[in-house]
Design a protein around this motif. Structure first.
Motif, PDB file in Angstrom:
ATOM      1  N   ALA A  59       0.794  -1.153   0.090  1.00  0.00           N
ATOM      2  CA  ALA A  59       0.061   0.045  -0.080  1.00  0.00           C
ATOM      3  C   ALA A  59       0.874   1.106   0.001  1.00  0.00           C
ATOM      4  O   ALA A  59       2.241   1.351   0.441  1.00  0.00           O
ATOM      5  N   ILE A  60       0.177   2.300  -0.358  1.00  0.00           N
ATOM      6  CA  ILE A  60       0.914   3.837  -0.420  1.00  0.00           C
ATOM      7  C   ILE A  60       0.292   4.664  -0.066  1.00  0.00           C
ATOM      8  O   ILE A  60      -1.057   4.695  -0.221  1.00  0.00           O
ATOM      9  N   VAL A  61       0.726   5.289   1.388  1.00  0.00           N
ATOM     10  CA  VAL A  61      -0.024   6.418   1.785  1.00  0.00           C
ATOM     11  C   VAL A  61       0.739   7.781   1.427  1.00  0.00           C
ATOM     12  O   VAL A  61       1.708   7.963   1.691  1.00  0.00           O
ATOM     13  N   LEU A  62       0.018   8.763   0.931  1.00  0.00           N
ATOM     14  CA  LEU A  62       0.603   9.983   0.438  1.00  0.00           C
ATOM     15  C   LEU A  62       0.526  11.215   1.495  1.00  0.00           C
ATOM     16  O   LEU A  62      -0.082  10.728   2.480  1.00  0.00           O
ATOM     17  N   GLN A 110      -6.498  10.275   0.823  1.00  0.00           N
ATOM     18  CA  GLN A 110      -7.511  10.988   1.870  1.00  0.00           C
ATOM     19  C   GLN A 110      -7.675  10.140   2.946  1.00  0.00           C
ATOM     20  O   GLN A 110      -7.248   8.995   2.873  1.00  0.00           O
ATOM     21  N   ASP A 111      -8.078  10.887   4.103  1.00  0.00           N
ATOM     22  CA  ASP A 111      -8.248  10.333   5.273  1.00  0.00           C
ATOM     23  C   ASP A 111      -9.074   8.943   5.204  1.00  0.00           C
ATOM     24  O   ASP A 111      -9.970   8.922   4.712  1.00  0.00           O
ATOM     25  N   VAL A 112      -8.647   8.108   6.055  1.00  0.00           N
ATOM     26  CA  VAL A 112      -9.210   6.762   6.504  1.00  0.00           C
ATOM     27  C   VAL A 112     -10.005   6.915   7.835  1.00  0.00           C
ATOM     28  O   VAL A 112      -9.149   6.887   8.542  1.00  0.00           O
ATOM     29  N   ALA A 125      -7.571   4.522  -3.396  1.00  0.00           N
ATOM     30  CA  ALA A 125      -8.597   4.004  -2.487  1.00  0.00           C
ATOM     31  C   ALA A 125      -9.923   4.835  -2.155  1.00  0.00           C
ATOM     32  O   ALA A 125      -9.746   6.039  -2.383  1.00  0.00           O
ATOM     33  N   ARG A 126     -10.946   4.009  -1.841  1.00  0.00           N
ATOM     34  CA  ARG A 126     -12.042   4.332  -1.552  1.00  0.00           C
ATOM     35  C   ARG A 126     -12.569   3.484  -0.404  1.00  0.00           C
ATOM     36  O   ARG A 126     -12.113   2.467  -0.068  1.00  0.00           O
ATOM     37  N   LEU A 127     -13.275   4.149   0.600  1.00  0.00           N
ATOM     38  CA  LEU A 127     -13.859   3.430   1.756  1.00  0.00           C
ATOM     39  C   LEU A 127     -15.041   2.347   1.181  1.00  0.00           C
ATOM     40  O   LEU A 127     -15.731   2.958   0.118  1.00  0.00           O
ATOM     41  N   ALA A 175      -3.248  -0.587  -2.100  1.00  0.00           N
ATOM     42  CA  ALA A 175      -4.167   0.630  -2.098  1.00  0.00           C
ATOM     43  C   ALA A 175      -3.211   1.633  -2.291  1.00  0.00           C
ATOM     44  O   ALA A 175      -2.240   1.741  -1.676  1.00  0.00           O
ATOM     45  N   LEU A 176      -3.711   2.981  -2.835  1.00  0.00           N
ATOM     46  CA  LEU A 176      -3.159   4.073  -3.114  1.00  0.00           C
ATOM     47  C   LEU A 176      -4.006   5.265  -2.214  1.00  0.00           C
ATOM     48  O   LEU A 176      -5.216   5.453  -2.726  1.00  0.00           O
TER      49      LEU A 176
END
Length: 205
Positions: free
Chosen positions: A137-140, A159-161, A172-174, A155-156
């Motif tokens: 996964a990648i978190v920006l 936005q906040d989760v 990514a989406r919720l 996942a990319l």
């Protein structure tokens, strides 16, 4: 000795504060320069597995530069953790193999045509207690992963989760809230929270 598990480590090059019973593989590398002694701090029982890369860059470039990792967090093999914009990881977090948390980037719409000559952008990443960042996964920069949230493998995340949610996809989406008795405790959202999560999910689509 436990095969495949890093040995207990009393100290590691580049780490400023190391709690008790930490395990850091000898192949873990830290990239930093400049003089500050408070930028890379690990709480008790943190485990950093083989070939993890911790990047701070110029530790005096910005007061936000730093990596803090909470107790009992496990960072699996080949992860890349950037603290150039600030990185705060809570307790009991799982970070999967080859995950990347990128708290800095480059401005692309200003200045020089050569990207490397443009300013560095920085924004803190926060991963709250008990979250799981899946393999690859990648978190920006600027993202917060809430308490007990899950980021699916590959996942990319831009936005906040929110706490207790599962995010998947590129971007990514919720996709849903976590299920189970743990999410019925008083410290979790009150009755009617599923409607709130549904509204949040619609924003992500």
């Amino acid at each position: 000795m436990m095969l495949g598990v890093p040995d207990l480590t009393p100290a590691h090059p580049g780490v400023d504060v190391l709690g008790a019973d930490c395990r850091i593989d000898s192949s873990v590398s830290v990239m930093r320069f400049g003089q500050r002694a408070d930028v890379l701090c690990l709480a008790d029982s943190v485990s950093l597995y083989a070939h993890t890369r911790l990047v701070l860059g110029d530790v005096v470039a910005d007061p936000c530069v730093g990596i803090r990792i909470g107790a009992r967090t496990i960072v699996n093999v080949g992860a890349y953790l950037s603290g150039e914009g600030g990185l705060e990881i809570g307790a009991d977090v799982l970070i999967g193999p080859h995950a990347k948390l990128l708290s800095a980037g480059h401005a692309i719409d200003e200045g020089d045509v050569i990207i490397a000559r443009n300013r560095i952008t920085r924004a803190k990443i926060t991963v709250e207690d008990g979250a799981w960042i899946g393999a690859g996964a990648i978190v920006l920069e600027g993202v917060t992963i809430g308490r007990g949230a899950v980021v699916a493998a590959g996942a990319l995340v831009r936005q906040d989760v929110p706490a207790g949610m599962v995010a998947a996809g590129m971007p990514a989406r919720l996709i849903r809230a976590r299920r189970g008795e743990a999410w019925q405790q008083p410290e979790t959202p009150p009755s009617g929270w599923r409607r709130v999560w549904s509204a949040l999910a619609s924003v992500w689509r």
